[in-house]
Scaffold this active site. Structure first.
Site, short mmCIF file in Angstrom:
data_model
loop_
_atom_site.label_atom_id
_atom_site.label_comp_id
_atom_site.label_asym_id
_atom_site.label_seq_id
_atom_site.Cartn_x
_atom_site.Cartn_y
_atom_site.Cartn_z
N LYS A 1 0.84 -1.19 0.00
CA LYS A 1 0.00 0.00 0.00
C LYS A 1 0.88 1.25 0.00
O LYS A 1 2.05 1.20 0.41
CB LYS A 1 -0.88 0.03 1.26
CG LYS A 1 -1.87 -1.09 1.42
CD LYS A 1 -2.62 -0.93 2.74
CE LYS A 1 -3.57 -2.09 3.00
NZ LYS A 1 -4.73 -2.05 2.10
N ARG B 1 -9.60 -11.96 3.53
CA ARG B 1 -10.47 -13.08 3.14
C ARG B 1 -9.77 -14.42 3.32
O ARG B 1 -10.41 -15.44 3.49
CB ARG B 1 -10.96 -12.88 1.71
CG ARG B 1 -9.90 -12.93 0.64
CD ARG B 1 -10.33 -12.24 -0.64
NE ARG B 1 -10.41 -10.80 -0.45
CZ ARG B 1 -10.79 -9.94 -1.40
NH1 ARG B 1 -11.12 -10.40 -2.60
NH2 ARG B 1 -10.84 -8.65 -1.16
#
Length: 476
Positions: A253, A327
């Protein structure tokens, strides 16, 4: 902890309290000041000439009935930011039940401030709210008492979750979350904790959780919190994403995107807080909360794009984006929970999973994805009743292509960058057996409270999940 009492007249309240009431409240003294304040069409607030009260705040009647936009709370936030008294009197004689629940959670949550983390020099002169007097009619007392007790327990769970989430990630490691949860749960004999370290995670086949956490100096953990309010019966399971910090891994990021990533464990913190609330309410139910804890870090052992990892249910996942790690840990934890309780009543997972859900729903609504219609309906109804609402997104076989992989059973992100939130849920549904009702809550927008350019943990969706559980228990 903030204490409370119910009163039927203002004379029963503590002296020098802050009085908060409807403009039309019939219990107010008919003084010239009150009449002048009542004449205003907006919020009327004064600290002068209001003896025996320290402060008087009158709010338009419409705010006490608005259960959609939180207008009452929005009016009170700046007032509570600088309290002038340790005690407050709140008029609850005529208020919508949902607004009352929201108001009480807001006020009880004043017990937590960022300064409580002791990372900033405290302001010794700051006044803290200590006590609430609720002005109600005698015939309302039993109902109001019930609402107060329930909302205080919910707020206590929210505060525990918020404190954990607000902690900087250099301190709030996976092991810290385990130890803090164990400490808090120890106050309730009905709660017991079971934790897996990095070796046990590998031994039990949690390859997705291992893949995410193996690149960090602080190894991953799985924590299960068990609550047995009754001896027998189906177990209700809650699974929380607990990424204590998310760099994005090798799919790094940028700096701005990383700033709030200590909050990527809000799902796990909220599961822990929910378990504390359940125990405080002494609910007649069996529950298991699972916290999937890892740091998504950069290092020589960090998972690489293209890695294929195997979950504890045997399914393999191609990791084509290391920044879609939440996830992965959720999938393993859902599968692990279903193996521990193959007859579970339901499994609900909670996660700050996708920024896409914020683009779709904003900051007020949590995203709900499920293929189990009764669970969808009951969660939606509980959201409306609690004032902690959800909104459904589609989840069906039309999303199948979004998780197809040429080399593994599934891939963790769609290559076309479409339907990100629903695609993540489609991946997750493979890890809960069809025999168990399952729902996914994406709380990326609601897990934080944003004000003045700053973000702090909100404790949502603990109110929603508590209300849903209470309703589910009543159904039998």
């Amino acid at each position: 902890m903030i204490t409370y009492q119910l009163i039927n007249t203002l004379a029963q309240a503590d002296a020098a309290s802050h009085l908060i009431a409807r403009s039309a409240c019939q219990h107010l003294p008919g003084t010239a000041l009150i009449n002048e304040m009542r004449a205003q069409k907006s919020v009327a607030d004064t600290r002068f000439g209001c003896a025996p009260f320290t402060r008087i705040t009158l709010l338009p009647d419409a705010l006490w009935k608005d259960n959609l936009t939180e207008s009452l709370l929005n009016a009170l936030r700046p007032i509570f930011a600088d309290p002038v008294s340790e005690t407050v009197i709140i008029d609850v004689t005529e208020i919508d039940d949902t607004v009352l629940a929201q108001l009480l959670r807001f006020v009880f949550n004043q017990a937590h401030r960022l300064s409580d983390l002791q990372l900033k020099k405290p302001d010794a002169s700051a006044i803290r709210l200590r006590h609430i007097s609720a002005l109600c009619l005698p015939e309302q007392q039993a109902h109001v008492e019930s609402v107060f007790r329930q909302q205080q327990a919910i707020a206590n769970g929210m505060i525990a979750a918020r404190r954990l989430s607000d902690m900087p990630s250099d301190r709030c490691t996976p092991q810290f979350v385990v130890e803090e949860s164990q400490r808090l749960c120890a106050a309730f004999p009905s709660l017991r904790c079971e934790s897996l370290d990095e070796k046990q995670i590998v031994e039990q086949g949690l390859g997705l959780l291992h893949a995410v956490g193996k690149g960090a100096a602080c190894p991953p953990r799985l924590l299960a919190i068990h609550y047995d309010g009754i001896k027998d019966g189906p177990v209700r399971c809650y699974v929380g994403k607990g990424i204590t910090f998310d760099t994005g891994g090798l799919w790094l990021k940028d700096g701005a995107g990383m700033y709030t990533m200590k909050y990527d464990m809000c799902g796990a913190a909220n599961v822990m807080g929910l378990m504390l609330t359940i125990a405080e309410l002494n609910l007649p139910v069996r529950v298991m909360g699972v916290l999937a804890l890892a740091e998504n870090a950069i290092g020589s052992d960090a998972m690489q794009p293209g890695t294929v990892a195997r979950a504890c249910n045997g399914m393999t996942v191609e990791i084509n984006n290391t920044d879609a790690e939440g996830r992965l840990v959720l999938a393993d934890a859902i599968a692990w929970a279903s193996q521990r309780h193959p007859q579970a009543h339901y499994i609900i997972d909670i996660a700050t999973l996708t920024g896409a859900v914020v683009k779709a729903l904003g900051y007020e609504l949590s995203g709900l994805m499920t293929q189990h219609e009764p669970l969808r309906q009951s969660l939606t109804a509980a959201g409306v009743k609690s004032g902690d609402e959800v909104w459904s997104l589609p989840l069906d076989a039309r999303l199948k292509k979004q998780t197809e992989s040429a080399i593994a059973d599934l891939c963790n992100t769609p290559t076309n960058n479409a339907a990100i939130s629903a695609s993540a849920a489609w991946l997750l549904h493979h890890f809960c057996p069809p025999s168990i009702a399952w729902a996914h809550l994406d709380i990326s927008g609601t897990a934080l409270w944003r004000e003045g350019g700053k973000s702090v943990a909100s404790g949502r969706p603990i109110p929603l999940l508590t209300e849903h559980l209470l309703g589910d228990i009543q159904k039998g």
